[in-house]
Design a protein around this motif. Structure first.
Motif, PDB file in Angstrom:
ATOM      1  N   ALA A 115      57.351 -59.107 -60.026  1.00  0.00           N
ATOM      2  CA  ALA A 115      58.690 -58.622 -59.719  1.00  0.00           C
ATOM      3  C   ALA A 115      58.670 -57.201 -59.174  1.00  0.00           C
ATOM      4  N   THR A 116      57.732 -56.399 -59.640  1.00  0.00           N
ATOM      5  CA  THR A 116      57.670 -54.994 -59.246  1.00  0.00           C
ATOM      6  C   THR A 116      56.826 -54.772 -58.004  1.00  0.00           C
ATOM      7  N   PHE A 117      55.793 -55.606 -57.824  1.00  0.00           N
ATOM      8  CA  PHE A 117      54.842 -55.395 -56.734  1.00  0.00           C
ATOM      9  C   PHE A 117      54.797 -56.585 -55.769  1.00  0.00           C
ATOM     10  N   SER A 118      55.957 -57.016 -55.337  1.00  0.00           N
ATOM     11  CA  SER A 118      56.101 -58.010 -54.260  1.00  0.00           C
ATOM     12  C   SER A 118      55.254 -59.253 -54.478  1.00  0.00           C
ATOM     13  N   GLY A 119      55.328 -59.825 -55.660  1.00  0.00           N
ATOM     14  CA  GLY A 119      54.667 -61.098 -55.916  1.00  0.00           C
ATOM     15  C   GLY A 119      53.235 -60.998 -56.374  1.00  0.00           C
ATOM     16  N   GLU A 120      52.676 -59.806 -56.462  1.00  0.00           N
ATOM     17  CA  GLU A 120      51.280 -59.663 -56.885  1.00  0.00           C
ATOM     18  C   GLU A 120      51.128 -60.055 -58.347  1.00  0.00           C
ATOM     19  N   ILE A 189      47.582 -50.075 -70.831  1.00  0.00           N
ATOM     20  CA  ILE A 189      47.737 -51.208 -69.899  1.00  0.00           C
ATOM     21  C   ILE A 189      48.473 -50.746 -68.646  1.00  0.00           C
ATOM     22  N   GLY A 190      49.294 -49.698 -68.769  1.00  0.00           N
ATOM     23  CA  GLY A 190      49.903 -49.107 -67.576  1.00  0.00           C
ATOM     24  C   GLY A 190      48.849 -48.641 -66.583  1.00  0.00           C
ATOM     25  N   HIS A 191      47.740 -48.103 -67.103  1.00  0.00           N
ATOM     26  CA  HIS A 191      46.640 -47.714 -66.212  1.00  0.00           C
ATOM     27  C   HIS A 191      46.000 -48.945 -65.565  1.00  0.00           C
ATOM     28  N   ALA A 192      45.920 -50.049 -66.310  1.00  0.00           N
ATOM     29  CA  ALA A 192      45.387 -51.282 -65.726  1.00  0.00           C
ATOM     30  C   ALA A 192      46.296 -51.786 -64.606  1.00  0.00           C
ATOM     31  N   VAL A 193      47.592 -51.609 -64.775  1.00  0.00           N
ATOM     32  CA  VAL A 193      48.550 -51.965 -63.715  1.00  0.00           C
ATOM     33  C   VAL A 193      48.274 -51.115 -62.475  1.00  0.00           C
ATOM     34  N   GLN A 194      48.045 -49.836 -62.673  1.00  0.00           N
ATOM     35  CA  GLN A 194      47.741 -48.943 -61.541  1.00  0.00           C
ATOM     36  C   GLN A 194      46.496 -49.414 -60.796  1.00  0.00           C
ATOM     37  N   ALA A 195      45.474 -49.824 -61.553  1.00  0.00           N
ATOM     38  CA  ALA A 195      44.246 -50.298 -60.919  1.00  0.00           C
ATOM     39  C   ALA A 195      44.505 -51.537 -60.075  1.00  0.00           C
ATOM     40  N   ARG A 196      45.330 -52.429 -60.593  1.00  0.00           N
ATOM     41  CA  ARG A 196      45.620 -53.658 -59.863  1.00  0.00           C
ATOM     42  C   ARG A 196      46.527 -53.401 -58.654  1.00  0.00           C
ATOM     43  N   ALA A 197      47.334 -52.353 -58.739  1.00  0.00           N
ATOM     44  CA  ALA A 197      48.218 -52.018 -57.627  1.00  0.00           C
ATOM     45  C   ALA A 197      47.544 -51.089 -56.610  1.00  0.00           C
ATOM     46  N   ALA A 282      56.998 -47.372 -60.744  1.00  0.00           N
ATOM     47  CA  ALA A 282      56.142 -47.716 -59.613  1.00  0.00           C
ATOM     48  C   ALA A 282      56.392 -46.817 -58.413  1.00  0.00           C
ATOM     49  N   ALA A 283      57.573 -46.207 -58.359  1.00  0.00           N
ATOM     50  CA  ALA A 283      57.922 -45.337 -57.232  1.00  0.00           C
ATOM     51  C   ALA A 283      57.411 -43.908 -57.426  1.00  0.00           C
ATOM     52  N   TYR A 284      56.761 -43.620 -58.546  1.00  0.00           N
ATOM     53  CA  TYR A 284      56.237 -42.275 -58.768  1.00  0.00           C
ATOM     54  C   TYR A 284      55.233 -41.895 -57.674  1.00  0.00           C
ATOM     55  N   THR A 285      55.319 -40.666 -57.234  1.00  0.00           N
ATOM     56  CA  THR A 285      54.353 -40.094 -56.297  1.00  0.00           C
ATOM     57  C   THR A 285      53.950 -38.719 -56.822  1.00  0.00           C
TER      58      THR A 285
END
Length: 501
Positions: A115-120, A189-197, A282-285
């Motif tokens: 939902a957050t990363f376009s179907g990934e 697990i948030g860091h794992a999300v970053q790795a996958r994104a 997810a929009a953090y920069t």
């Protein structure tokens, strides 16, 4: 205007509760948050989730950036039934709690990642989950025992999560409750999300984003309750209190390759996720995070030696002068009105009773704003010297500023009907003042400046003096709500609190 409410006392320092309903915003106690040696963030670049550092030497004006990388051939240690296997499982109830947390968090990301990363899709954690203790072999990515002692980390090189199972997690559960344990693992697990994104950013950005993802997970629990991780005012405030132990050392630069952010900054990111969900995180920069970081460094050795805290006998007078200076400038600019300084702060305590406020009994209060006398009064013998000693000087200043916020509401005739909303609005207004001190935008007249750790002291004070600490203080607002209101003022200024008419 309608009355506020005193804070209820949960500690031996408690004062008698006030029976007076006509005094706005009273502090009746000091509730000191327990300090334990808990560090949920990574300690070294060898064990962190930020394993590939593209800039290895600090350069002025240049961020340390990290790329989250996964091994090309995942090897799943998760059985087909989806259950969690923990290496070095000791069979304890705490390890079972960790398994429950990981099950819920991974289930959340199975739905949220697409939902957050376009179907990934969220790929399984291929390197598994490792509980460490002194009598077992080190988990992957840890080179020495100190890498894992008192620590938890996600390692993108091995795609694994490891933690100190002998002290860190049991202590976190004991001191801050099951939800705080869940927040630890939601961060990792948030860091794992970053790795996958494929996220690449400065370390502090990645850490702030992981805090935001943790907040998003806690928000998810409100809609999808888990009996092991109850989400209510008390448990959320306990989890937030844990951030006071997870902060960077005051004075740490945001460019430091291990920077995670101050407690105030970490709370800010957590609340972003809690309020707005994973898409906001997810929009953090690097730029968006830099715009909200409250990084402060010590100006000299003397300030560092004192921890940035001034002697108590100076705090009240300087705070009073600075608050009157701030509002004397803001009122004409924003409200086209003249600010008349409040009457001098009245001090009491010991053998000196609290001053009267009209016909009202003030004997149960340690801090209040009296509408009838247009003054702030505080216990200058027991309560506030203790706050200064146990929390810090800016905790004292923040609590006084909240009473000035109530005076502002009175003068603007803008006080909400609900007493709790009055107090939260006052917290917001105190945040707008703190922003002015932080920004140094009154260089010719301000009597204060912020030191590293000051805003963390604010967070601790707001969490300690909250309705969560006592069911008798519902009008004060929870710690989460108080920090949220203060943050609104410090990020948006006075106009975000009370719009001019």
């Amino acid at each position: 205007m309608p009355p506020g409410a005193p804070l209820a006392p949960p500690s031996p320092l408690a004062k008698k509760k006030s029976k007076t309903p006509m005094i706005i915003g009273a502090v009746a106690v000091v509730a000191v948050i327990a300090i334990v040696a808990v560090v949920l963030a990574t300690k070294s670049s060898d064990t962190t989730s930020t394993t590939k550092v593209t800039d290895t030497k600090k350069q002025p004006g240049k961020d340390h950036r990290t790329e989250m990388t996964l091994k090309s051939t995942p090897r799943s240690t998760i059985p087909d039934d989806g259950s969690i296997v923990v290496q070095n499982d000791d069979g304890s109830t705490t390890t079972e709690l960790v398994k429950a947390a990981l099950t819920d968090i991974l289930g959340y990301w199975k739905t949220e990642m697409p939902a957050t990363f376009s179907g990934e899709e969220f790929a399984p954690i291929s390197g598994g989950f490792w509980a460490a203790s002194p009598d077992v072999a080190l988990p992957p990515c840890a080179k020495v025992a100190d890498d894992i002692a008192g620590n938890a980390f996600y390692c993108s090189k091995e795609d694994n999560v490891a933690w100190d199972g002998s002290k860190l997690i049991p202590d976190t559960e004991k001191n801050y409750g099951p939800l705080a344990v869940g927040v630890v693992f939601a961060h990792e697990i948030g860091h794992a999300v970053q790795a996958r994104a494929g996220m690449s950013a400065a370390t502090v950005t990645l850490e702030q984003q992981a805090d935001c993802y943790a907040g998003a997970w806690v928000n998810h629990l409100q809609d999808s309750p888990n009996p092991k991780f109850q989400v209510d005012n008390s448990t959320v405030d306990q989890a937030l209190a844990g951030f006071l132990e997870l902060r960077d050392q005051p004075g740490t630069s945001a460019a430091d390759p291990s920077a995670h952010g101050s407690a105030f900054d970490r709370l800010n990111s957590f609340q972003d996720g809690f309020e707005s969900g994973a898409s906001k995180c997810a929009a953090y920069t690097d730029q968006s995070v830099a715009d909200t970081l409250t990084e402060i460094q010590f100006s000299n050795r003397d300030e560092a030696a004192s921890g940035g805290n001034m002697a108590y006998d100076k705090i009240v007078d300087l705070t009073e002068a600075d608050l009157n200076d701030y509002w004397s400038k803001v009122f004409p600019q924003v409200y086209n009105a003249t600010w008349t300084p409040l009457n001098p702060i009245q001090r009491f305590g010991g053998s000196t009773p609290a001053p009267a406020c009209g016909a009202d009994d003030t004997s149960g209060y340690a801090l209040f704003y009296c509408v009838a006398g247009d003054y702030v009064a505080l216990d200058d013998v027991d309560t506030f010297p203790t706050i200064a000693d146990q929390i810090g000087d800016f905790a004292v200043s923040t609590l006084i500023a909240s009473q000035y916020g109530l005076a502002v509401e009175t003068r603007l005739q803008a006080a909400p009907t609900d007493p709790k909303e009055q107090n939260l609005l006052a917290d917001c207004l105190s945040g707008s003042w703190a922003a002015s001190v932080f920004n140094g935008d009154r260089p010719d007249s301000s009597s204060l400046s912020l030191s590293p750790g000051d805003l963390d002291e604010t967070a601790q004070a707001l969490l300690a003096f909250s309705s969560t600490e006592s069911s008798n203080d519902s009008a004060q607002g929870t710690g989460f709500e108080r920090v949220q209101a203060f943050r609104k003022g410090i990020l948006g200024g006075v106009k975000e609190c009370v719009a001019p008419s």
